[in-house]
Design a protein around this motif. Structure first.
Motif, PDB file in Angstrom:
ATOM      1  N   GLN A  65       0.742  -1.066   0.025  1.00 26.82           N
ATOM      2  CA  GLN A  65       0.036   0.091  -0.029  1.00 26.82           C
ATOM      3  C   GLN A  65       0.941   1.230   0.037  1.00 26.82           C
ATOM      4  OE1 GLN A  65      -2.275  -0.441   3.490  1.00 26.82           O
ATOM      5  NE2 GLN A  65      -4.125  -0.901   2.232  1.00 26.82           N
ATOM      6  N   LEU A  66       0.093   2.082  -0.521  1.00 29.35           N
ATOM      7  CA  LEU A  66       0.943   3.573  -0.441  1.00 29.35           C
ATOM      8  C   LEU A  66       0.207   4.230   0.929  1.00 29.35           C
ATOM      9  CD1 LEU A  66       3.027   4.731  -2.106  1.00 29.35           C
ATOM     10  CD2 LEU A  66       1.457   6.222  -3.342  1.00 29.35           C
ATOM     11  N   GLU A  67       1.095   4.788   1.618  1.00 29.36           N
ATOM     12  CA  GLU A  67       0.526   5.352   2.794  1.00 29.36           C
ATOM     13  C   GLU A  67       0.943   6.925   3.130  1.00 29.36           C
ATOM     14  OE1 GLU A  67       0.323   3.380   6.985  1.00 29.36           O
ATOM     15  OE2 GLU A  67       1.586   4.950   7.081  1.00 29.36           O
ATOM     16  N   THR A  68      -0.101   7.782   3.142  1.00 25.48           N
ATOM     17  CA  THR A  68       0.238   9.037   2.972  1.00 25.48           C
ATOM     18  C   THR A  68      -0.460   9.879   4.320  1.00 25.48           C
ATOM     19  OG1 THR A  68      -0.083   9.079   0.576  1.00 25.48           O
ATOM     20  CG2 THR A  68      -0.215  11.384   1.597  1.00 25.48           C
ATOM     21  N   THR A  69       0.486  10.637   4.873  1.00 29.93           N
ATOM     22  CA  THR A  69      -0.255  11.486   6.040  1.00 29.93           C
ATOM     23  C   THR A  69      -0.103  12.857   6.076  1.00 29.93           C
ATOM     24  OG1 THR A  69       1.879  11.580   7.157  1.00 29.93           O
ATOM     25  CG2 THR A  69       0.758   9.279   7.291  1.00 29.93           C
ATOM     26  N   ILE A 124      -3.947  12.671   9.778  1.00 27.04           N
ATOM     27  CA  ILE A 124      -4.819  12.058   9.028  1.00 27.04           C
ATOM     28  C   ILE A 124      -3.932  11.054   7.992  1.00 27.04           C
ATOM     29  CG2 ILE A 124      -6.838  11.901   7.381  1.00 27.04           C
ATOM     30  CD1 ILE A 124      -7.927  14.265   9.177  1.00 27.04           C
ATOM     31  N   THR A 125      -4.392   9.727   7.952  1.00 20.27           N
ATOM     32  CA  THR A 125      -3.461   8.958   6.900  1.00 20.27           C
ATOM     33  C   THR A 125      -4.621   8.396   6.350  1.00 20.27           C
ATOM     34  OG1 THR A 125      -2.454   8.401   9.124  1.00 20.27           O
ATOM     35  CG2 THR A 125      -1.835   7.023   7.425  1.00 20.27           C
ATOM     36  N   PHE A 126      -4.020   8.092   4.788  1.00 19.08           N
ATOM     37  CA  PHE A 126      -4.997   7.340   4.021  1.00 19.08           C
ATOM     38  C   PHE A 126      -3.925   6.431   3.223  1.00 19.08           C
ATOM     39  CE2 PHE A 126      -3.916   9.289  -0.182  1.00 19.08           C
ATOM     40  CZ  PHE A 126      -3.580  10.592   0.177  1.00 19.08           C
ATOM     41  N   THR A 127      -4.730   5.436   2.882  1.00 16.65           N
ATOM     42  CA  THR A 127      -3.760   4.268   1.937  1.00 16.65           C
ATOM     43  C   THR A 127      -4.494   4.106   0.712  1.00 16.65           C
ATOM     44  OG1 THR A 127      -4.906   2.445   3.142  1.00 16.65           O
ATOM     45  CG2 THR A 127      -2.963   3.259   4.209  1.00 16.65           C
ATOM     46  N   LEU A 128      -3.712   3.708  -0.134  1.00 13.42           N
ATOM     47  CA  LEU A 128      -4.059   3.520  -1.824  1.00 13.42           C
ATOM     48  C   LEU A 128      -3.612   2.179  -1.881  1.00 13.42           C
ATOM     49  CD1 LEU A 128      -3.724   6.774  -3.426  1.00 13.42           C
ATOM     50  CD2 LEU A 128      -5.930   5.497  -2.875  1.00 13.42           C
ATOM     51  N   PRO A 129      -4.191   1.271  -2.377  1.00 19.05           N
ATOM     52  CA  PRO A 129      -3.615  -0.207  -2.674  1.00 19.05           C
ATOM     53  C   PRO A 129      -2.494   0.011  -3.921  1.00 19.05           C
ATOM     54  CG  PRO A 129      -5.843  -0.064  -3.569  1.00 19.05           C
ATOM     55  CD  PRO A 129      -5.659   1.383  -2.847  1.00 19.05           C
ATOM     56  N   LEU A 130      -1.378  -0.601  -4.037  1.00 21.45           N
ATOM     57  CA  LEU A 130      -0.506  -0.713  -4.993  1.00 21.45           C
ATOM     58  C   LEU A 130      -0.657  -1.677  -5.969  1.00 21.45           C
ATOM     59  CD1 LEU A 130       2.538   0.422  -3.100  1.00 21.45           C
ATOM     60  CD2 LEU A 130       1.643   1.418  -4.803  1.00 21.45           C
ATOM     61  N   SER A 131      -0.843  -1.401  -7.040  1.00 21.96           N
ATOM     62  CA  SER A 131      -1.227  -2.525  -8.251  1.00 21.96           C
ATOM     63  C   SER A 131      -0.011  -3.589  -8.295  1.00 21.96           C
ATOM     64  CB  SER A 131      -1.332  -1.621  -9.495  1.00 21.96           C
ATOM     65  OG  SER A 131      -1.322  -2.691 -10.482  1.00 21.96           O
ATOM     66  N   ASN A 132      -0.534  -4.658  -8.635  1.00 26.12           N
ATOM     67  CA  ASN A 132       0.347  -5.774  -8.811  1.00 26.12           C
ATOM     68  C   ASN A 132       1.345  -5.368 -10.140  1.00 26.12           C
ATOM     69  OD1 ASN A 132       0.045  -7.050  -6.547  1.00 26.12           O
ATOM     70  ND2 ASN A 132      -1.702  -8.193  -7.383  1.00 26.12           N
ATOM     71  N   GLN A 133       0.575  -4.911 -11.087  1.00 23.41           N
ATOM     72  CA  GLN A 133       1.164  -4.466 -12.510  1.00 23.41           C
ATOM     73  C   GLN A 133       2.555  -3.627 -12.025  1.00 23.41           C
ATOM     74  OE1 GLN A 133      -2.329  -2.448 -13.856  1.00 23.41           O
ATOM     75  NE2 GLN A 133      -1.620  -3.064 -15.540  1.00 23.41           N
ATOM     76  N   ALA A 134       3.573  -4.212 -12.983  1.00 22.31           N
ATOM     77  CA  ALA A 134       4.906  -3.352 -12.894  1.00 22.31           C
ATOM     78  C   ALA A 134       4.868  -2.586 -14.188  1.00 22.31           C
ATOM     79  CB  ALA A 134       6.211  -4.439 -13.112  1.00 22.31           C
ATOM     80  N   GLY A 146      -9.067   1.994  -0.687  1.00 20.70           N
ATOM     81  CA  GLY A 146      -7.972   2.403   0.550  1.00 20.70           C
ATOM     82  C   GLY A 146      -8.911   2.781   1.693  1.00 20.70           C
ATOM     83  N   GLU A 147      -7.955   2.831   2.681  1.00 20.77           N
ATOM     84  CA  GLU A 147      -8.617   3.529   3.759  1.00 20.77           C
ATOM     85  C   GLU A 147      -8.107   4.586   4.554  1.00 20.77           C
ATOM     86  OE1 GLU A 147      -8.173  -1.192   5.760  1.00 20.77           O
ATOM     87  OE2 GLU A 147      -7.840   0.426   6.998  1.00 20.77           O
ATOM     88  N   ILE A 148      -8.892   5.353   5.370  1.00 21.58           N
ATOM     89  CA  ILE A 148      -8.332   6.618   5.799  1.00 21.58           C
ATOM     90  C   ILE A 148      -9.050   6.702   7.470  1.00 21.58           C
ATOM     91  CG2 ILE A 148     -10.822   7.815   4.958  1.00 21.58           C
ATOM     92  CD1 ILE A 148      -9.092  10.501   4.750  1.00 21.58           C
ATOM     93  N   TRP A 149      -8.195   7.228   7.880  1.00 21.72           N
ATOM     94  CA  TRP A 149      -8.291   7.492   9.491  1.00 21.72           C
ATOM     95  C   TRP A 149      -7.770   8.582  10.265  1.00 21.72           C
ATOM     96  CZ3 TRP A 149      -5.280   3.755   7.443  1.00 21.72           C
ATOM     97  CH2 TRP A 149      -3.829   3.673   7.886  1.00 21.72           C
ATOM     98  N   ALA A 150      -8.155   8.806  11.441  1.00 25.42           N
ATOM     99  CA  ALA A 150      -7.459   9.963  12.106  1.00 25.42           C
ATOM    100  C   ALA A 150      -7.066   9.603  13.294  1.00 25.42           C
ATOM    101  CB  ALA A 150      -8.511  11.319  12.424  1.00 25.42           C
ATOM    102  N   ASN A 151      -5.779  10.139  13.755  1.00 24.49           N
ATOM    103  CA  ASN A 151      -5.033   9.995  14.870  1.00 24.49           C
ATOM    104  C   ASN A 151      -4.696  11.162  15.852  1.00 24.49           C
ATOM    105  OD1 ASN A 151      -3.788   7.210  13.444  1.00 24.49           O
ATOM    106  ND2 ASN A 151      -4.783   7.078  15.710  1.00 24.49           N
TER     107      ASN A 151
END
Lengths: 227, 910
Positions: free
Chosen positions: B823-827, B889-899, B875-880
């Protein structure tokens, strides 16, 4: 005193927008004519011979894209599109069909003026200038050298091509498609990921803060612009 | 000190309920011929002249002239002919009366039994239906027809009246008019032929109309009416809160068995309960073994007794237990019973000595409870003896069945005997006759334990014969030299009998337990199947198949459709018996909420039994079952099981309906809430910037005197710009939200560079980021992610905007992005106040606004939009809350398997 500045044609069905554009542009020394429909617009281009056309995509009679296409059959006049935020595909199609640049409504006057200038630069023949200067960024087209704050930066061939293309069209947006086509070839028109990778690399080399680029600006969903 | 007058809510309710019901007026008489029908007709005539709509439902004139004359005055609804056994009978046309809906209808002879094929078995049931429909009824009745008085009447007159009416009918009647004439007059009338036709009279006289009889009946009638008045008075007093004698809280318990004597006990209990204004319970205890040896007749008798008790208003309790007295006393204690009615046993002293007398035990341990022991008379004892002897007879005929079933036991016995003989003969002298006879017991024991009584007896006989023949002098003959051997033979047979009987019983008990267990587990299975299921269809399916399987029949489930008409929803097996008539029966059941159909007293000729699925909310539907065995007398156990199933089914269906309603209600509430929030937001958040815009603009426009300095002008213009931008953002938010909600959001996925996106977002925020140190940390070689870049940029813009709004000027904002596994995690983090822990997930709700000391403007939609976009990407998003203050606030995006693959260099494609 009569204005002898460059002529701009405004094609937009919204009276208010025509009104304020006329006021603003006239104040900046342009000669302005405005019409409300696509048909009138095409006629006016022929008759008025403007140096630049500002075209709204949402016209009542002819689709803005069709206006561009028809126009491009017999005129090279630079066209700037006025679009609304959601019309992504229309924007890109218009650009790929021959429009030169775009502004998204609501826009700041400064933005529009900058783009008008950029679009008209081509015509006014600044092509001969060998060294293009963008504040701290300097591009020597003849010697194929790029310096930032007078420090030479080594770019790969591909990277240089990309930068060159952007620089030649400085101030104007280059769509992904046109960049890809120019640098890689027609069969690579859809491979946006190459651009992403390269632009990232270029930014890391040229920009002071790659995360907040000042020169190579992303036009979301459309392409890139060098400022 | 006045005692508080307590208004009994039940009574009040009952009296109120009566308002919607039709009123029943009963013309009660001691005997036939006192003039009840005449009085009824007279009263009806009066009402008619007052203008009230009176019709005659059915009146029997018995050929009496006076009655016939009165009848002519009144409008009559014709009776319905019903054919039965090649004769035509005329019964009251219930449907016609219901359709006619008069104010009063006259229905003679309340105790009459309807012809088979009528809707109800008894006329009083018809009358109940009329009353329920709001029609008032006048009817006639003789005192001898009262259920509780039935046995007293029988005692008095020597005639047992078969057609009875439950007391409840009379108790619920609004008026009882006692028609009374002195007995001499009645007898005179009889002689004059004004009661019956000439020929009949003498017989009737002799048998029934003895003066003593008539007097006794008269007294009964008078007493009954008096008691009724008394009760009415009490009821009235209670409803209106008038202080008076309150019910004493007595409770009566009667013990009943299959014996017909129990019927008498029940009636006595009812009378006692009524006179003391007490509740009463009928309890039957079955010793577990006893149950097994009951035959059909006994079971019928028991069922009848139970039904009688139920009809008379008892609460039925059924228990199994070996110690009858114990069970009775336990219930009595638990339920605070004050009086127990028990019948005097018919057993002999010896039997009582051996088995322990139930009555004695109850009396001994009764403590504070009064015990009433009611003696039976010879007749009844005889009847119950007959039942017992029937039982024995049936038991003895049963072996007939067994014999035809299997010859195996007998063959094996013979083989065993042969074996025994062969083995024992050589060693007979060593063993001695005593031991040999013991050894011969073994096959008998074996046979008894294995196969039961009859094979055991046969084996015993065979053993005796073999023993006698081969081992008893004189050998090889059937005579017995020593008489003592006869004792052995007797012992053999006794052993066989005793063990065989025990074995039999044991087997039956096992069988029975197994049966019971199957049924109970069927019930459990059904309840487990439908306990958590929320789909109506599945539940119906479960019910139909479970019931059909266990009860062995074909089941149909009918539920009302939107037009509240019963419609077949589910059936197991075939439902070809469900024709128009059957549907009509089912509809009747649905409307009335009572069971009907085969085996009941209403519409008993139907092909199937229909039970209403009732809950507190009313009747949910109807379950119909057509039993595979076409014999009508149903096992009460099965019926009880069926009713348990029906109860479960009703609850499940109700539960699903309620759940659906609750769901709808919830959705409604939620959308209401949102709509309100939206309106409030729109109103406020559009008008506020507009007011500053219009204010500033008009200021400038109307500035004729050029009051404003250039700085002031600039300020005002800036204000206008700010307002406009704010409106722009707000409209953008609304549109985004609308698109997310309507499902119009289409992700245009492409390769995105998060660093690029962050750059765009930062750029977009432009001015607001001045004086805000911004730290952007991007992982080197960050992989590209498949996403809708523009939407991700929107998320970043919203998050940055949010971070700015809820922190102080000059405080730092940190943005990071990195890869975490796939996953790609961004905050996005700010410094400042945090969010209360309970609200950490609520911040993503629409229109949620944090209470902050910093006056924050905004719609409360920003984070909700982020959530919508991120979740649309998978993806998911949540707050801490940050440790050092502020929120991340963090959110994730799934990384593709495709290279991406190799990125080619320039000009490759040229």
């Amino acid at each position: 005193m009569e204005n002898t500045g460059p002529r701009i044609l405004i094609i937009d069905d919204e009276t208010q927008i025509r009104r304020f554009l006329r006021v603003a542009l006239t104040s900046h020394g342009y000669v302005v004519k405005d019409v409300g429909t696509g048909k009138e617009g095409l006629d006016a281009i022929a008759m008025f011979s403007p140096a630049l056309v500002i075209l709204d995509l949402g016209l009542p009679d002819i689709d803005g894209i069709d206006v561009v296409r028809q126009l491009r059959e017999w005129s090279k006049v630079p066209v700037i599109i006025l679009s609304v935020k959601e019309q992504e595909t229309d924007k890109i199609t218009a650009l790929d069909s021959g429009a030169d640049d775009y502004v998204t409504k609501p826009f700041a006057m400064g933005e529009l003026l900058a783009r008008i200038r950029a679009a008209m630069r081509h015509i006014t023949g600044d092509e001969e200038q060998p060294v293009l200067q963008f504040s701290d960024l300097s591009i020597d087209l003849v010697h194929r050298r790029i310096t930032v704050d007078n420090n030479e930066i080594k770019l790969t061939q591909t990277e240089y091509e990309i930068v060159k293309n952007l620089a030649i069209n400085a101030g104007k947006v280059m769509t992904h498609r046109s960049l890809l086509r120019t640098v890689w070839g027609p069969s690579y028109e859809k491979e946006v990921q190459y651009l992403r990778v390269y632009i990232g690399q270029i930014r890391r080399k040229l920009e002071r803060d790659p995360s907040r680029p000042r020169h190579i600006i992303t036009e979301p969903g459309v392409g890139y612009r060098l400022l | 000190m006045a005692k508080e007058k307590r208004i009994d809510p039940d009574e009040l309710l009952a009296s109120l309920e009566k308002e919607g019901h039709g009123k029943l007026t009963i013309f009660l008489g001691a005997a036939a011929g006192v003039g009840k029908t005449y009085a009824m007709l007279e009263a009806a005539g009066e009402k008619l002249s007052e203008g009230i709509d009176v019709v005659v439902g059915l009146v029997e004139t018995h050929g009496r002239a006076e009655t016939e004359a009165m009848l002519k005055e009144l409008p009559i609804i014709p009776t319905k002919p019903q054919d039965y056994k090649d004769k035509t009978f005329y019964e009251m046309d219930l449907d016609a009366i219901l359709a006619r809906a008069p104010q009063i209808v006259l229905v003679d002879e309340l105790a009459h039994t309807n012809i088979e094929g009528s809707r109800h078995k008894k006329r009083y049931m018809d009358v109940q239906e009329l009353l329920a429909a709001g029609i008032n009824v006048y009817t006639t009745l003789n005192i001898q027809h009262l259920e509780t008085l039935n046995d007293i009447v029988a005692q008095i007159t020597g005639v047992t009246v078969r057609e009875t009416v439950p007391d409840q009918i009379l108790e619920s009647a609004s008026q009882i008019k006692l028609i009374d004439i002195p007995p001499e007059e009645l007898i005179q009338r009889l002689k004059d032929g004004r009661v019956y036709g000439a020929g009949q009279a003498i017989e009737a006289l002799q048998k029934f109309f003895r003066p003593g009889n008539i007097n006794a009946l008269r007294e009964l009638a008078l007493r009954y009416t008096a008691k009724k008045v008394d009760r009415q008075l009490e009821s009235y007093m209670r409803v209106h809160g008038i202080a008076g004698p309150w019910p004493t809280g007595e409770k009566v318990l009667v013990c009943i068995s299959a014996s017909p004597f129990s019927a008498k006990l029940i009636r006595i209990a009812k009378r006692m309960a009524t006179s003391q204004n007490a509740e009463w319970l009928a309890i039957h205890v079955e010793p577990s073994l006893h149950r097994l040896s009951r035959n059909e007749a006994e079971r019928d008798s028991m069922a009848n007794n139970l039904r009688l008790a139920e009809t008379l208003g008892a609460e039925i309790i059924g228990l199994t237990g070996d110690d009858i007295a114990d069970e009775i006393l336990e219930v009595a204690r638990k339920r605070n019973v004050s009086q127990i009615i028990i019948g005097k046993p018919e057993h002999t002293r010896f039997w009582a000595f051996v088995h322990g007398s139930v009555v004695d035990k109850v009396i001994r341990h009764s403590q504070g409870i009064s015990i009433h022991v009611i003696p039976g008379n010879q007749q009844e004892a005889g009847q119950s003896n007959k039942l017992i002897s029937n039982r024995i007879k049936e038991d003895s005929t049963r072996p007939q069945q067994w014999r035809t079933l299997s010859v195996l036991p007998y063959v094996v016995s013979i083989v065993m005997m042969i074996l025994m003989t062969l083995i024992l003969t050589p060693i007979s002298s060593f063993l001695g006759a005593v031991n040999i006879s013991m050894l011969f017991l073994l096959p008998v024991l074996f046979s008894a334990a294995r196969w039961g009584r009859f094979p055991a007896v046969i084996t015993a006989i065979m053993g005796v014969i073999t023993f006698d023949f081969f081992f008893v002098p004189p050998f090889f003959s059937f005579t017995v030299a020593d008489v003592r051997y006869l004792i052995s033979f007797t012992i053999f047979i006794l052993v066989a009998l005793i063990i065989g009987t025990l074995s039999d019983r044991l087997k039956k008990q096992i069988n029975y337990s197994r049966q019971r267990e199957t049924r109970v587990s069927a019930l459990y299975a059904l309840s487990r199947d439908i306990a958590a299921v929320n789909k109506l269809d599945i539940v119906l399916e479960s019910i139909a198949s479970n019931v059909a399987g266990t009860i062995e029949g074909q089941v149909v489930l009918l539920l009302p459709n939107e037009k509240a008409k019963l419609v077949l929803q589910k059936n197991s097996g075939s439902n070809d018996f469900l024709d128009e008539k059957e549907l009509a029966v089912a509809s009747w059941v649905f409307e009335r909420g009572q069971k009907a159909g085969r085996g009941t007293e209403t519409l008993g000729t139907a092909a199937a039994l229909y039970l209403p699925l009732s809950t507190e909310q009313g009747v949910q539907g109807v379950l119909g079952i057509r039993f595979n065995e076409s014999d009508a007398q149903f096992d009460p156990e099965r019926i009880r099981l069926l009713e348990a199933f029906v109860g479960l089914a009703a609850m499940a269906i109700n539960r699903i309906k309620l759940a659906e309603q609750a769901n709808q209600a919830l959705t409604l509430v939620e959308s209401e809430r949102l709509r309100t929030a939206l309106f409030n937001s729109l109103s406020h958040d559009l008008r506020t910037p507009l007011s500053s815009i219009i204010g500033a603009v008009t200021g400038l426009l109307e500035d004729r005197n050029l009051v404003y300095s250039p700085e002031a002008r600039k300020d005002l213009l800036q204000i206008i710009l700010n307002g406009a931008e704010r409106m722009n953002r707000f409209v953008g938010n609304l549109l985004d939200m609308a698109r997310l909600e309507s499902g119009m959001l289409k992700l245009k996925k492409d390769w995105c560079d998060l660093q690029d996106n962050i750059g765009v977002a930062v750029n977009r925020l432009g001015e607001s980021l001045t004086n805000r140190p911004l730290d952007i940390q991007v992982q080197p070689n960050l992989p590209l992610v498949q996403a809708d870049c523009i939407l991700i940029e929107q998320v970043l813009i919203n998050l940055l905007d949010n971070a700015l709004k809820y922190s102080e000027q000059g405080s730092k904002i940190v943005v990071t992005t990195q890869q975490r596994e796939n996953q790609l995690e961004t905050t996005v983090a700010n410094q400042g106040e945090g969010i209360p822990d309970t609200d950490l997930s609520k911040v993503f709700d629409k229109f949620y606004r944090l209470n902050s000391p910093l006056q924050v403007s905004g719609t409360g939609l920003g984070l909700a939009i982020c959530k919508g976009i991120i979740e649309a990407h998978g993806g998911e998003i949540w707050a801490n809350n940050n440790l050092l203050g502020g929120v991340t606030i963090t959110f994730t995006l799934p990384l593709s398997n495709q290279a991406i693959g190799r990125v080619p260099v320039m000009n490759e494609g040229v």
